[in-house]
Design an enzyme around this catalytic site. Structure first.
Site, PDB file in Angstrom:
ATOM      1  CG  MET A   1       3.301  -3.273   5.629  1.00 51.26           C
ATOM      2  SD  MET A   1       3.157  -1.850   7.030  1.00 51.26           S
ATOM      3  CE  MET A   1       4.521  -1.352   7.375  1.00 51.26           C
ATOM      4  N   GLY A   3       5.383  -5.605   0.717  1.00 51.60           N
ATOM      5  CA  GLY A   3       4.974  -7.293  -0.302  1.00 51.60           C
ATOM      6  C   GLY A   3       6.162  -7.267  -1.131  1.00 51.60           C
ATOM      7  CB  VAL A 185       9.244  -0.925   3.772  1.00 49.07           C
ATOM      8  CG1 VAL A 185      10.617  -1.142   4.009  1.00 49.07           C
ATOM      9  CG2 VAL A 185       8.387  -0.036   4.941  1.00 49.07           C
ATOM     10  CE  LYS A 186       4.317   3.115   4.851  1.00 46.89           C
ATOM     11  NZ  LYS A 186       5.292   3.609   4.516  1.00 46.89           N
ATOM     12  CB  THR A 187       0.871  -3.289   2.194  1.00 43.51           C
ATOM     13  OG1 THR A 187       0.090  -2.813   3.978  1.00 43.51           O
ATOM     14  CG2 THR A 187      -0.314  -4.762   2.548  1.00 43.51           C
TER      15      THR A 187
END
Ligand SMILES: *Cc1c(COP(=O)(O)O)cnc(C)c1O
Length: 396
Positions: A1, A3, A185-187
């Site tokens: 996940m 990016g 920590v997101k996509t």
């Protein structure tokens, strides 16, 4: 996940552009910015990518949820149905809006179940906060139909699901308003950031104002703008939006890598009888940020999680036991009627969150493990990972 694994020259260039202006505010000051409008650019990119009329950036996914509720006129005394399995922000935003979170059961999609939603509806229910947990969706057709039948707003918490879709339609655009997070920590990541997307002109205009102290953003003179509604500061900065512009350009690459890595691992585990993979109503629309599965018993899930940990397989989540993602461990939510101090006056007939019974959700989550899918793995690293996972199950 994450990016951030692909942060590189493109992100540095976009941020350097903003620093070349020496100016980080997203509105006004046209003379200083040399035509650079990073937040506006990312909003246009989101509109194109998600095929949605309006996208508005804010400072976080949590801010997006709170802004979406305010912009839709949901607040004091209203009930909003939420899942017990989510990042706790989905619930906090409802509480901070002065509304009442009502928990309903999830199913084998790990999202709210249609039957669970139906059973939680009361005359005060205004909205369903459907969380597309770990990048995939629930039983959308039934959920949409029952929201329509009961006149409920469908709010999508798509914070973990950018790039996911349901039969071709992007997650986040299935209901009246969708929220995204671009935290670290997101996509895709802006460092910190979030977005609201909607087809509704009214929700969009309200969101614009609410997230910037009620400023109407008409004209080019901030001092002369009107303030038709109350608001707060949930603005994104040009620095964060610049990162997001570079990351959003990489979204299709990120999805392709995640899907490839996930397919390799999932197919290598397909012959293990005790694994029941999460049900995906549209497998092609999974954003593939995680591989989730259920085991026959809670004890087996705990045991496998420990074995994976000691074999050095990182990024394994037993959500049922952690502090952030399951109702059982959210002390501040459980104590809403008690010692947790709130800045808003909540309705006095708030449920007692210490005694919510969700046996089906407990049964599912106590047996569920999720494996984070990383972008930076080599083929070799994936092969080793598969080997360790199979070993944990006693297979070779
Ligand atoms: C990350 C996340 C949020 C909150 O987003 P932030 O940008 O960290 O505030 C909300 N809901 C879900 C499901 C999330 O995963």
């Amino acid at each position: 996940m994450p990016g951030f694994e692909l942060f590189g020259a493109e992100e540095r260039q976009e941020v350097a552009d903003v620093m070349a202006n020496g100016f980080t505010f997203r509105y006004n000051f046209d003379g200083m910015r040399n035509g650079r409008w990073k937040a506006a650019e990312m909003e246009r990119m989101l509109q194109d990518r998600l095929q949605v009329r309006h996208a508005h950036l804010v400072s976080s996914g949590t801010a997006a949820l709170q802004t979406a509720l305010a912009a839709s006129g949901i607040g004091a005394g209203d009930e909003v149905i939420v899942p017990p399995f989510t990042f706790v922000a989905s619930v906090e935003a409802i509480v901070m809006a002065g509304a009442i979170p009502v928990f309903a059961e999830i199913d084998d999609t790990l999202c709210l179940s249609p039957e669970g939603i139906e059973a939680a509806i009361t005359p005060r229910t205004r909205a369903v906060n459907l969380v597309h947990m770990c990048g995939s969706m629930g039983r959308i057709d039934q959920i949409k139909a029952l929201c329509d039948r009961h006149g409920l707003m469908l709010l999508e918490d798509a914070c973990q699901a950018i790039g996911g879709s349901y039969h071709g339609q992007p997650l986040g655009t299935l209901g009246q308003v969708g929220c995204f997070s671009f935290d670290s920590v997101k996509t895709i990541s802006c460092g910190e950031g979030g977005a609201i997307v909607t087809q509704s002109e009214t929700i969009y205009r309200n969101a614009h104002m609410f997230s910037d102290h009620g400023h109407d953003h008409l004209g080019n003179d901030r001092g002369a703008e009107g303030h038709p509604i109350m608001g707060l500061n949930f603005r994104i900065s040009e620095m964060n939006a610049a990162l997001g512009v570079a990351q959003l350009r990489k979204l299709d690459d990120i999805l392709a890598i995640q899907r490839r890595h996930k397919t390799m691992i999932k197919s290598a585990l397909a012959d293990i009888d005790e694994i029941q993979f999460r049900h995906l109503p549209d497998p092609a629309g999974d954003n593939a940020g995680f591989l989730s599965f259920m085991l026959p018993t809670a004890a087996r899930a705990v045991e496998i999680n420990q074995k994976l940990g000691s074999a050095g397989v990182d990024g394994c989540f037993y959500w049922y036991g952690n502090n952030w993602h399951y109702l059982k461990n959210w002390q501040h939510i459980q104590q809403l009627k008690g010692p947790a101090k709130l800045p808003v006056a909540l309705n006095s007939d708030l449920p007692d969150y210490r005694h919510i019974a969700l046996p089906q959700s407990d049964h599912i989550m106590s047996r569920t493990l999720s494996l984070l899918i990383k972008l930076s793995w080599s083929e070799q690293a994936i092969a080793e990972r598969i080997h360790h996972i199979r070993r944990a199950f006693g297979q070779n």
